[in-house]
Design a protein around this motif. Structure first.
Motif, PDB file in Angstrom:
ATOM      1  N   THR A  99      12.637   3.144  -5.056  1.00  0.00           N
ATOM      2  CA  THR A  99      12.092   4.446  -5.410  1.00  0.00           C
ATOM      3  C   THR A  99      11.187   4.336  -6.635  1.00  0.00           C
ATOM      4  O   THR A  99      11.103   3.285  -7.275  1.00  0.00           O
ATOM      5  CB  THR A  99      13.211   5.462  -5.696  1.00  0.00           C
ATOM      6  OG1 THR A  99      14.012   4.979  -6.790  1.00  0.00           O
ATOM      7  CG2 THR A  99      14.098   5.641  -4.478  1.00  0.00           C
ATOM      8  N   HIS A 154      21.216  14.216  -8.491  1.00  0.00           N
ATOM      9  CA  HIS A 154      21.623  12.815  -8.463  1.00  0.00           C
ATOM     10  C   HIS A 154      22.385  12.472  -9.748  1.00  0.00           C
ATOM     11  O   HIS A 154      22.466  13.287 -10.675  1.00  0.00           O
ATOM     12  CB  HIS A 154      20.408  11.885  -8.317  1.00  0.00           C
ATOM     13  CG  HIS A 154      19.863  11.831  -6.935  1.00  0.00           C
ATOM     14  ND1 HIS A 154      18.899  12.710  -6.480  1.00  0.00           N
ATOM     15  CD2 HIS A 154      20.154  11.018  -5.890  1.00  0.00           C
ATOM     16  CE1 HIS A 154      18.613  12.427  -5.225  1.00  0.00           C
ATOM     17  NE2 HIS A 154      19.356  11.414  -4.845  1.00  0.00           N
ATOM     18  N   HIS A 155      22.872  11.239  -9.808  1.00  0.00           N
ATOM     19  CA  HIS A 155      23.635  10.761 -10.955  1.00  0.00           C
ATOM     20  C   HIS A 155      22.757  10.630 -12.204  1.00  0.00           C
ATOM     21  O   HIS A 155      21.527  10.567 -12.124  1.00  0.00           O
ATOM     22  CB  HIS A 155      24.268   9.407 -10.623  1.00  0.00           C
ATOM     23  CG  HIS A 155      23.275   8.390 -10.161  1.00  0.00           C
ATOM     24  ND1 HIS A 155      22.543   7.605 -11.018  1.00  0.00           N
ATOM     25  CD2 HIS A 155      22.866   8.052  -8.902  1.00  0.00           C
ATOM     26  CE1 HIS A 155      21.754   6.807 -10.338  1.00  0.00           C
ATOM     27  NE2 HIS A 155      21.915   7.057  -9.048  1.00  0.00           N
ATOM     28  N   LYS A 158      19.837   7.827 -12.585  1.00  0.00           N
ATOM     29  CA  LYS A 158      18.637   7.729 -11.755  1.00  0.00           C
ATOM     30  C   LYS A 158      17.401   7.887 -12.634  1.00  0.00           C
ATOM     31  O   LYS A 158      17.280   8.839 -13.405  1.00  0.00           O
ATOM     32  CB  LYS A 158      18.649   8.796 -10.656  1.00  0.00           C
ATOM     33  CG  LYS A 158      17.482   8.675  -9.674  1.00  0.00           C
ATOM     34  CD  LYS A 158      17.677   9.624  -8.494  1.00  0.00           C
ATOM     35  CE  LYS A 158      16.500   9.577  -7.545  1.00  0.00           C
ATOM     36  NZ  LYS A 158      16.252   8.240  -6.979  1.00  0.00           N
ATOM     37  N   LYS A 159      16.450   6.961 -12.487  1.00  0.00           N
ATOM     38  CA  LYS A 159      15.297   6.928 -13.393  1.00  0.00           C
ATOM     39  C   LYS A 159      14.185   7.889 -12.977  1.00  0.00           C
ATOM     40  O   LYS A 159      13.554   8.511 -13.827  1.00  0.00           O
ATOM     41  CB  LYS A 159      14.752   5.499 -13.481  1.00  0.00           C
ATOM     42  CG  LYS A 159      15.712   4.517 -14.145  1.00  0.00           C
ATOM     43  CD  LYS A 159      15.102   3.126 -14.238  1.00  0.00           C
ATOM     44  CE  LYS A 159      16.040   2.162 -14.928  1.00  0.00           C
ATOM     45  NZ  LYS A 159      15.467   0.795 -15.027  1.00  0.00           N
ATOM     46  N   ASP A 160      13.898   7.974 -11.682  1.00  0.00           N
ATOM     47  CA  ASP A 160      12.757   8.786 -11.249  1.00  0.00           C
ATOM     48  C   ASP A 160      13.192  10.208 -10.912  1.00  0.00           C
ATOM     49  O   ASP A 160      14.315  10.452 -10.493  1.00  0.00           O
ATOM     50  CB  ASP A 160      12.061   8.143 -10.037  1.00  0.00           C
ATOM     51  CG  ASP A 160      13.006   7.977  -8.858  1.00  0.00           C
ATOM     52  OD1 ASP A 160      14.094   7.402  -9.050  1.00  0.00           O
ATOM     53  OD2 ASP A 160      12.678   8.426  -7.745  1.00  0.00           O
ATOM     54  N   SER A 163      13.381  13.099  -6.845  1.00  0.00           N
ATOM     55  CA  SER A 163      13.671  11.971  -5.967  1.00  0.00           C
ATOM     56  C   SER A 163      12.585  11.816  -4.908  1.00  0.00           C
ATOM     57  O   SER A 163      11.923  12.786  -4.522  1.00  0.00           O
ATOM     58  CB  SER A 163      15.022  12.177  -5.277  1.00  0.00           C
ATOM     59  OG  SER A 163      14.953  13.244  -4.358  1.00  0.00           O
ATOM     60  N   ARG A 207      20.362  16.143 -12.869  1.00  0.00           N
ATOM     61  CA  ARG A 207      20.962  14.834 -13.107  1.00  0.00           C
ATOM     62  C   ARG A 207      22.329  15.037 -13.738  1.00  0.00           C
ATOM     63  O   ARG A 207      22.442  15.459 -14.895  1.00  0.00           O
ATOM     64  CB  ARG A 207      20.063  13.984 -14.018  1.00  0.00           C
ATOM     65  CG  ARG A 207      18.710  13.659 -13.406  1.00  0.00           C
ATOM     66  CD  ARG A 207      18.860  12.700 -12.230  1.00  0.00           C
ATOM     67  NE  ARG A 207      17.588  12.440 -11.561  1.00  0.00           N
ATOM     68  CZ  ARG A 207      17.186  13.074 -10.462  1.00  0.00           C
ATOM     69  NH1 ARG A 207      17.960  14.027  -9.936  1.00  0.00           N
ATOM     70  NH2 ARG A 207      16.050  12.775  -9.892  1.00  0.00           N
ATOM     71  N   GLY A 213      24.039  12.105  -4.496  1.00  0.00           N
ATOM     72  CA  GLY A 213      22.809  12.672  -3.949  1.00  0.00           C
ATOM     73  C   GLY A 213      23.031  13.950  -3.161  1.00  0.00           C
ATOM     74  O   GLY A 213      23.972  14.065  -2.373  1.00  0.00           O
ATOM     75  N   ARG A 235      27.006   6.278  -1.221  1.00  0.00           N
ATOM     76  CA  ARG A 235      25.756   5.577  -0.988  1.00  0.00           C
ATOM     77  C   ARG A 235      25.764   4.806   0.330  1.00  0.00           C
ATOM     78  O   ARG A 235      24.719   4.358   0.802  1.00  0.00           O
ATOM     79  CB  ARG A 235      25.470   4.617  -2.137  1.00  0.00           C
ATOM     80  CG  ARG A 235      25.181   5.296  -3.450  1.00  0.00           C
ATOM     81  CD  ARG A 235      24.809   4.286  -4.531  1.00  0.00           C
ATOM     82  NE  ARG A 235      24.576   4.963  -5.800  1.00  0.00           N
ATOM     83  CZ  ARG A 235      25.525   5.234  -6.686  1.00  0.00           C
ATOM     84  NH1 ARG A 235      26.785   4.883  -6.425  1.00  0.00           N
ATOM     85  NH2 ARG A 235      25.236   5.855  -7.800  1.00  0.00           N
TER      86      ARG A 235
END
Length: 267
Positions: A99, A154-155, A158-160, A163, A207, A213, A235
């Motif tokens: 991603t 999301h958790h 998560k960087k981006d 999503s 987040r 998710g 996941r």
């Protein structure tokens, strides 16, 4: 038997790909790749994912002696750019789930697909892919009088954001309703004057904790609303889809593919 290599094998998704791939009687994990700085380099992949030793060490490159039927990449954009060149040079089918890609990365995928089969998906879940279809159809049926919002969660790690799955969902709705993604999709809302604009689709990100998710598409007008939601509890739903994609892709001709083709949803 399909032999697979996992790029990003020490990450959360990568470890589950190794574990579930090893359990699948139709798959054999023959390589695991991660960043040169990974503290897990050299470890047996099975030990790394707590399934017992399998005799395959984690490396920072795909060994020359290894010839997998497919590579599955769940790494980071910089690593994906490297592995796509490896796959292209060695003529190995490639499944990409990384991603945070930028438009230039999509061009790389397009160029590689001229020489090898490449399957890119923002989400490998069967239910998410059905959600895309249902949301596009709902937007068509309900028409422009219904406001559309997409909310994803999301958790905390998560960087981006938003999503890739949420953006893909918005793209499906735009395609179905002749909206312009760049013009009509809004990625945040704040300020003193935020009244909705015609055709607007707003995508919002949450987040929290260890949330694996969730994606919800809202369709609402005065007096009623429709909510279409996908909730992930593990996941593994994404992992199983990616493994299925690798099996499907191995014998395909060069070209760019997605999960619609794998799942027979093109029609």
């Amino acid at each position: 038997m399909t032999n697979i290599a996992i790029s990003g094998a020490a990450g959360r998704m990568g470890q589950r790909l190794v574990a579930l791939g090893h359990e699948d009687p139709d798959l054999s994990v023959v390589a695991g790749i991660d960043a040169p700085a990974s503290p897990s380099l050299g470890k047996d992949l099975g030990v790394l994912v707590h399934t017992g030793a399998i005799g395959i060490p984690l490396t920072d490159h795909l060994p020359e002696s290894c010839a997998p039927d497919a590579i599955i990449d769940f790494s980071v954009p910089a690593a994906m750019r490297n592995i796509i060149e490896v796959a292209r040079t060695r003529r190995i089918p490639l499944v990409i789930g990384t991603t945070g890609l930028v438009p230039e990365d999509q061009t790389l995928i397009d160029n590689a697909a001229k020489e090898i089969p490449v399957l890119y998906a923002s989400n490998f879940s069967l239910v998410v892919n059905v959600l895309n279809l249902l949301s596009a159809k709902a937007a068509q049926l309900l028409g422009p009088d219904y406001d559309i919002e997409i909310v994803e969660a999301h958790h905390r790690f998560k960087k981006d954001a938003p999503s890739g799955t949420a953006l893909t969902l918005a793209q499906h709705i735009c395609d179905a309703t002749d909206r312009d993604f760049e013009q009509d999709v809004v990625l945040q809302r704040h300020g003193d004057d935020c009244q909705r604009q015609p055709n607007e689709i707003t995508v919002q990100a949450i987040r929290i904790g260890d949330h694996p998710g969730e994606h919800t598409a809202y369709f609402a007008t005065l007096g009623e609303r429709l909510e279409l939601k996908h909730v992930s509890t593990s996941r593994d739903s994404y992992v199983l889809g990616a493994l299925r994609a690798a099996k499907w892709l191995r014998d395909k001709p060069a070209g760019r593919y997605d999960m619609r083709s794998v799942l027979g949803l093109d029609d």
